[in-house]
Design an enzyme around this catalytic site. Structure first.
Site, PDB file in Angstrom:
ATOM      1  N   GLU A  28       0.957  -1.287   0.125  1.00 49.71           N
ATOM      2  CA  GLU A  28      -0.200  -0.048  -0.003  1.00 49.71           C
ATOM      3  C   GLU A  28       1.062   1.434   0.138  1.00 49.71           C
ATOM      4  OE1 GLU A  28      -2.546  -0.651   3.493  1.00 49.71           O
ATOM      5  OE2 GLU A  28      -3.220  -2.242   2.762  1.00 49.71           O
ATOM      6  N   PRO A  29       1.577   1.629  -1.030  1.00 51.41           N
ATOM      7  CA  PRO A  29       2.377   2.535  -1.316  1.00 51.41           C
ATOM      8  C   PRO A  29       1.571   3.869  -1.177  1.00 51.41           C
ATOM      9  CG  PRO A  29       2.573   1.489  -3.259  1.00 51.41           C
ATOM     10  CD  PRO A  29       1.717   0.878  -2.438  1.00 51.41           C
ATOM     11  N   ARG A  82       2.730   7.698   0.192  1.00 48.60           N
ATOM     12  CA  ARG A  82       4.192   8.755   0.184  1.00 48.60           C
ATOM     13  C   ARG A  82       5.203   8.296  -0.624  1.00 48.60           C
ATOM     14  NH1 ARG A  82       5.437  11.250   4.859  1.00 48.60           N
ATOM     15  NH2 ARG A  82       4.426   9.711   6.117  1.00 48.60           N
ATOM     16  N   ARG A  91       1.760  19.502   7.407  1.00 46.79           N
ATOM     17  CA  ARG A  91       2.980  18.776   7.745  1.00 46.79           C
ATOM     18  C   ARG A  91       4.056  19.492   8.777  1.00 46.79           C
ATOM     19  NH1 ARG A  91       6.088  15.856   5.592  1.00 46.79           N
ATOM     20  NH2 ARG A  91       6.185  13.990   6.600  1.00 46.79           N
ATOM     21  N   TYR A 127       3.854  17.874  12.374  1.00 42.97           N
ATOM     22  CA  TYR A 127       4.931  16.825  12.926  1.00 42.97           C
ATOM     23  C   TYR A 127       6.287  17.458  12.922  1.00 42.97           C
ATOM     24  CZ  TYR A 127       1.486  13.761  10.470  1.00 42.97           C
ATOM     25  OH  TYR A 127       0.337  12.907  10.018  1.00 42.97           O
ATOM     26  N   CYS A 178      -3.704  32.940  11.441  1.00 40.49           N
ATOM     27  CA  CYS A 178      -3.654  33.386  12.932  1.00 40.49           C
ATOM     28  C   CYS A 178      -3.180  32.538  13.889  1.00 40.49           C
ATOM     29  CB  CYS A 178      -4.830  33.982  13.256  1.00 40.49           C
ATOM     30  SG  CYS A 178      -4.671  35.014  14.598  1.00 40.49           S
ATOM     31  N   GLU A 179      -2.190  31.670  13.685  1.00 39.97           N
ATOM     32  CA  GLU A 179      -1.864  30.617  14.711  1.00 39.97           C
ATOM     33  C   GLU A 179      -0.073  30.859  14.667  1.00 39.97           C
ATOM     34  OE1 GLU A 179      -3.268  28.111  16.457  1.00 39.97           O
ATOM     35  OE2 GLU A 179      -5.289  28.456  15.574  1.00 39.97           O
ATOM     36  N   TYR A 194       0.008  13.782   1.369  1.00 44.45           N
ATOM     37  CA  TYR A 194      -0.394  14.488   2.596  1.00 44.45           C
ATOM     38  C   TYR A 194      -0.188  16.117   2.640  1.00 44.45           C
ATOM     39  CZ  TYR A 194      -0.121   9.801   3.892  1.00 44.45           C
ATOM     40  OH  TYR A 194       0.072   8.295   3.793  1.00 44.45           O
TER      41      TYR A 194
END
Length: 402
Positions: free
Chosen positions: A259-260, A262, A298, A302, A327-328, A356
């Site tokens: 199941e590739p 990425r 991402r 992460y 605004c973060e 992703y």
């Protein structure tokens, strides 16, 4: 690539994917397993653009789906139902019902409770549900904890002994048909030894099940193959990967599923944005761009590293944070990165963004989702138009009280 021309035609920010390179990588992986029966099930969650899925259908890809929406996407572009598998820990009764009606290859179970619900649904439909069970081999994938999935502490799969009992139950059921076994221990794996360890553990289970006359036809090794986000990272050798898996399947007559996601698309996609301003305080330099965490989350989620390329700027470099307009404080693409000093409208390319990226994007701060482009056979075409404000509010507007 002529980024200036693309910016003039499509505006920034946008995603662009190299379909030709994705095809090459797909065929390279397929060829690595040519010695045995095998099937690639592309992980739709990595990048679910319909044009990309349609291209993969033409390569005879199968599809690993984790929602009924992803199943519908695959069917929409012509995927054969017998090349679709449905995974995920939170399938609803309605999703299971639709999956059975679509007659997909199998449903990948993640708990005993889900198995009992599926049996009930199959009974109501007077049909037999083909199943696999996701086994949790309790192997440390040695990756980021948010994308580790093969330990007992993770929400995915069932332990070996529980899986064995589920297989025996399913084999004796009039409405369940066990045809596969599955594991997936995590994503972005550069060290293959945990995959080999997991394959060995699950292969022993498969042999025990075969001895109990449970006729498994598929041995799904999941995905997780990593890519080199940073210079110096060593990507897995596909020949060694295949040989390591095959060595653990000696004596098992099964089709190998993989199941590739990425691995196929990450390096073959870029997020292209433009500089708005530079800002300085006493200790920091900020480069503010027109893309933001809602487009590519991402780095925020992460602290993931993405290489940044300034195609038309080779000036003096200094450390900076690359940030967006959301605004973060967590809205950033890079921190303490050495980049040239920039001006308004300078083009910035964020590399390895094909997986992703868009699929995890949102409308946070009422920002429109960006457009997507494809490079194929030397031609660039639009494969998703840029969202408008009107698109965003379409499902709300009729409820406004005048």
């Amino acid at each position: 690539m002529d980024y200036k021309k693309l910016k003039d035609e499509f505006q920034t920010p946008f995603y662009i994917y190299n379909f030709d390179a994705i095809k090459e990588k797909f065929l390279e992986l397929k060829n690595a397993f040519k010695a045995r029966k095998s099937q690639i099930f592309y992980a739709v969650k990595a990048n679910s653009n319909l044009s990309l899925l349609q291209m993969l259908v033409k390569l005879d890809s199968g599809f690993d789906c984790v929602s009924i929406g992803e199943v519908k996407r695959a069917l929409k572009v012509g995927a054969k139902p017998y090349k679709i598998i449905f995974s995920g820990v939170g399938k609803t009764k309605e999703e299971l019902k639709l999956a059975l009606k679509y007659n997909i290859l199998y449903i990948n179970l993640e708990s005993e409770a889900e198995m009992m619900l599926l049996e009930q649904v199959a009974k109501e439909l007077n049909t037999k549900a083909r199943i696999s069970i996701r086994v949790n081999p309790n192997v440390d994938a040695k990756t980021h904890p948010y994308i580790s999935t093969g330990l007992n502490e993770n929400k995915f799969g069932v332990e070996i002994e529980s899986a064995k009992k589920m297989y025996i139950y399913a084999n004796n059921s009039s409405f369940l048909e066990p045809i596969g076994v599955h594991f997936h221990i995590g994503s972005q794996l550069l060290d293959l030894s945990p995959i080999y360890e997991a394959a060995n553990i699950v292969a022993k289970l498969a042999k025990e099940l075969k001895a109990l006359k449970i006729d498994l036809k598929f041995f799904d090794i999941g995905g997780g193959l990593g890519i080199a986000y940073k210079k110096g990272d060593l990507e897995p050798n596909l020949y060694e990967y295949a040989q390591g898996i095959l060595a653990n399947l000696n004596g098992l007559d099964v089709t190998i599923g993989m199941e590739p996601g990425r691995f196929l698309v990450a390096q073959n996609g870029e997020f292209v944005c433009s500089v708005l301003y530079e800002k300085y305080n006493k200790t920091k330099r900020f480069v503010i761009v027109d893309g933001a965490m809602n487009d590519l989350i991402r780095p925020s989620l992460y602290e993931a590293y993405h290489e940044i390329y300034m195609p038309y700027n080779r000036g003096e470099e200094s450390l900076c944070d690359v940030v967006g307009g959301v605004c973060e404080s967590g809205d950033f693409f890079a921190k303490e990165r050495l980049l040239p000093h920039t001006q308004n409208d300078d083009i910035m390319v964020i590399k390895n963004a094909g997986a992703y990226g868009f699929s995890m994007s949102s409308n946070y701060n009422t920002r429109n989702k960006v457009c997507e482009l494809a490079l194929e056979n030397g031609m660039i075409r639009l494969i998703r138009q840029r969202e408008s404000f009107e698109d965003q509010i379409a499902l709300e507007e009729k409820f406004i009280k005048v």
